[in-house]
Design a protein around this motif. Structure first.
Motif, mmCIF file in Angstrom:
data_model
loop_
_atom_site.group_PDB
_atom_site.id
_atom_site.type_symbol
_atom_site.label_atom_id
_atom_site.label_comp_id
_atom_site.label_asym_id
_atom_site.label_seq_id
_atom_site.Cartn_x
_atom_site.Cartn_y
_atom_site.Cartn_z
ATOM 1 N N GLN A 139 -5.727 -6.539 -50.540
ATOM 2 C CA GLN A 139 -5.432 -8.211 -49.945
ATOM 3 C C GLN A 139 -6.587 -8.627 -48.935
ATOM 4 O OE1 GLN A 139 -3.222 -10.298 -51.196
ATOM 5 N NE2 GLN A 139 -4.129 -11.685 -49.761
ATOM 6 N N MET A 140 -7.249 -9.321 -49.124
ATOM 7 C CA MET A 140 -8.309 -9.947 -48.188
ATOM 8 C C MET A 140 -7.723 -11.369 -47.906
ATOM 9 S SD MET A 140 -11.757 -9.095 -50.302
ATOM 10 C CE MET A 140 -11.486 -10.148 -51.501
ATOM 11 N N ASN A 141 -7.658 -11.533 -46.476
ATOM 12 C CA ASN A 141 -7.085 -12.781 -45.708
ATOM 13 C C ASN A 141 -8.109 -13.230 -44.493
ATOM 14 O OD1 ASN A 141 -4.617 -12.484 -47.078
ATOM 15 N ND2 ASN A 141 -3.654 -11.310 -45.556
ATOM 16 N N SER A 142 -8.031 -14.507 -44.208
ATOM 17 C CA SER A 142 -9.001 -15.189 -43.455
ATOM 18 C C SER A 142 -10.320 -14.703 -43.725
ATOM 19 C CB SER A 142 -8.556 -14.367 -41.951
ATOM 20 O OG SER A 142 -7.197 -14.895 -41.691
ATOM 21 N N LEU A 143 -10.545 -15.177 -44.942
ATOM 22 C CA LEU A 143 -12.020 -14.655 -45.442
ATOM 23 C C LEU A 143 -12.998 -15.482 -44.655
ATOM 24 C CD1 LEU A 143 -11.276 -14.134 -49.196
ATOM 25 C CD2 LEU A 143 -12.164 -12.577 -47.615
ATOM 26 N N LYS A 144 -14.281 -14.773 -44.384
ATOM 27 C CA LYS A 144 -15.360 -15.295 -43.890
ATOM 28 C C LYS A 144 -16.539 -15.220 -44.891
ATOM 29 C CE LYS A 144 -13.775 -13.148 -39.595
ATOM 30 N NZ LYS A 144 -14.236 -12.182 -38.472
ATOM 31 N N PRO A 145 -17.634 -16.230 -44.649
ATOM 32 C CA PRO A 145 -18.972 -16.440 -45.215
ATOM 33 C C PRO A 145 -19.393 -14.843 -45.583
ATOM 34 C CG PRO A 145 -18.987 -18.158 -43.949
ATOM 35 C CD PRO A 145 -17.525 -17.197 -43.485
ATOM 36 N N GLU A 146 -19.393 -14.203 -44.313
ATOM 37 C CA GLU A 146 -20.015 -12.601 -44.326
ATOM 38 C C GLU A 146 -19.049 -11.697 -45.168
ATOM 39 O OE1 GLU A 146 -19.251 -14.578 -41.734
ATOM 40 O OE2 GLU A 146 -18.492 -13.458 -39.921
ATOM 41 N N ASP A 147 -18.051 -12.159 -45.719
ATOM 42 C CA ASP A 147 -17.368 -11.310 -46.654
ATOM 43 C C ASP A 147 -17.764 -11.466 -48.058
ATOM 44 O OD1 ASP A 147 -14.400 -12.030 -44.869
ATOM 45 O OD2 ASP A 147 -15.594 -10.116 -44.627
ATOM 46 N N THR A 148 -18.892 -12.272 -48.199
ATOM 47 C CA THR A 148 -19.357 -12.706 -49.692
ATOM 48 C C THR A 148 -20.044 -11.182 -50.015
ATOM 49 O OG1 THR A 148 -19.569 -14.928 -49.344
ATOM 50 C CG2 THR A 148 -20.978 -13.893 -50.882
ATOM 51 N N ALA A 149 -19.757 -10.615 -51.089
ATOM 52 C CA ALA A 149 -20.199 -9.292 -51.750
ATOM 53 C C ALA A 149 -19.771 -9.186 -52.964
ATOM 54 C CB ALA A 149 -20.052 -8.201 -50.455
ATOM 55 N N VAL A 150 -20.394 -7.964 -53.507
ATOM 56 C CA VAL A 150 -19.788 -7.538 -54.646
ATOM 57 C C VAL A 150 -18.989 -6.358 -54.044
ATOM 58 C CG1 VAL A 150 -19.938 -6.176 -56.747
ATOM 59 C CG2 VAL A 150 -21.812 -8.154 -56.211
ATOM 60 N N TYR A 151 -17.740 -6.316 -54.562
ATOM 61 C CA TYR A 151 -16.746 -5.253 -54.128
ATOM 62 C C TYR A 151 -16.523 -4.036 -55.162
ATOM 63 C CZ TYR A 151 -15.784 -8.008 -50.100
ATOM 64 O OH TYR A 151 -15.661 -8.726 -48.877
ATOM 65 N N PHE A 152 -16.512 -3.093 -54.873
ATOM 66 C CA PHE A 152 -16.261 -1.711 -55.773
ATOM 67 C C PHE A 152 -15.174 -1.077 -55.252
ATOM 68 C CE2 PHE A 152 -20.590 -2.110 -57.667
ATOM 69 C CZ PHE A 152 -21.198 -3.006 -56.950
ATOM 70 N N CYS A 153 -14.369 -0.404 -56.111
ATOM 71 C CA CYS A 153 -13.633 0.747 -55.841
ATOM 72 C C CYS A 153 -14.088 1.877 -56.402
ATOM 73 C CB CYS A 153 -12.108 0.352 -56.329
ATOM 74 S SG CYS A 153 -12.069 0.192 -58.131
ATOM 75 N N ALA A 154 -13.723 2.874 -55.478
ATOM 76 C CA ALA A 154 -14.385 4.306 -55.841
ATOM 77 C C ALA A 154 -13.382 5.454 -55.580
ATOM 78 C CB ALA A 154 -15.665 4.626 -54.977
ATOM 79 N N SER A 155 -13.456 6.538 -56.013
ATOM 80 C CA SER A 155 -12.195 7.509 -55.778
ATOM 81 C C SER A 155 -12.994 8.927 -55.629
ATOM 82 C CB SER A 155 -11.424 7.654 -56.923
ATOM 83 O OG SER A 155 -11.962 8.087 -58.115
ATOM 84 N N ARG A 156 -12.488 9.817 -54.934
ATOM 85 C CA ARG A 156 -12.644 11.163 -54.915
ATOM 86 C C ARG A 156 -11.554 11.991 -54.622
ATOM 87 N NH1 ARG A 156 -15.626 13.582 -51.410
ATOM 88 N NH2 ARG A 156 -14.445 15.065 -50.782
ATOM 89 N N TYR A 157 -11.697 13.286 -54.782
ATOM 90 C CA TYR A 157 -10.768 14.332 -54.472
ATOM 91 C C TYR A 157 -10.869 14.747 -52.942
ATOM 92 C CZ TYR A 157 -9.394 14.587 -59.303
ATOM 93 O OH TYR A 157 -8.905 14.312 -60.662
#
Length: 125
Positions: free
Chosen positions: A80-98
């Protein structure tokens, strides 16, 4: 395999909720992280949590604005992303590990072997 979704175009101060779902219904790994990438820059740590949902940690640039959570019934992790700013502009990825590492190491994208495709978030001013 992980699938991130929910990106889009939003105005400054707005909100978005990203989703990370595990194809097949089961996450590979018990730690889920969110990272973002801006062209020409290294991937930046955003947040991570265990799939059990017991603890969550955030990058300094998003603390207090972003919240990572999970829905067990849907095998989905959210950002959940609130109070978004221009510097939050990006490609967002999820990743996992053990397994866990030091807090610093958990913020290193190189320590996550499993990645989904990214979702674009654009914050317009």
């Amino acid at each position: 395999q992980l699938q991130a979704s929910g990106g889009g175009l939003v105005q400054v101060g707005g909100s978005l909720r990203l989703s990370c779902a595990a194809s097949g219904g089961t996450f590979t790994g018990n730690y889920i992280g969110w990272f973002r990438r801006v062209p020409g820059k290294e991937r930046e740590f955003v947040a991570y949590m265990t799939t059990a949902g017991s603890n969550a940690y955030y990058g300094d640039s998003v603390k207090g604005r972003f919240t990572i959570s999970r829905d067990n019934a849907k095998n989905t992790v959210y950002l959940q992303m609130n109070s978004l700013k221009p510097e939050d502009t990006a490609v967002y990825f999820c990743a996992s590990r053990y397994g866990s590492l030091s807090l610093r190491a958990m913020g290193n994208p190189g320590n996550y072997p499993y990645w989904g495709q990214g979702t674009q978030v654009t914050v317009s001013s």
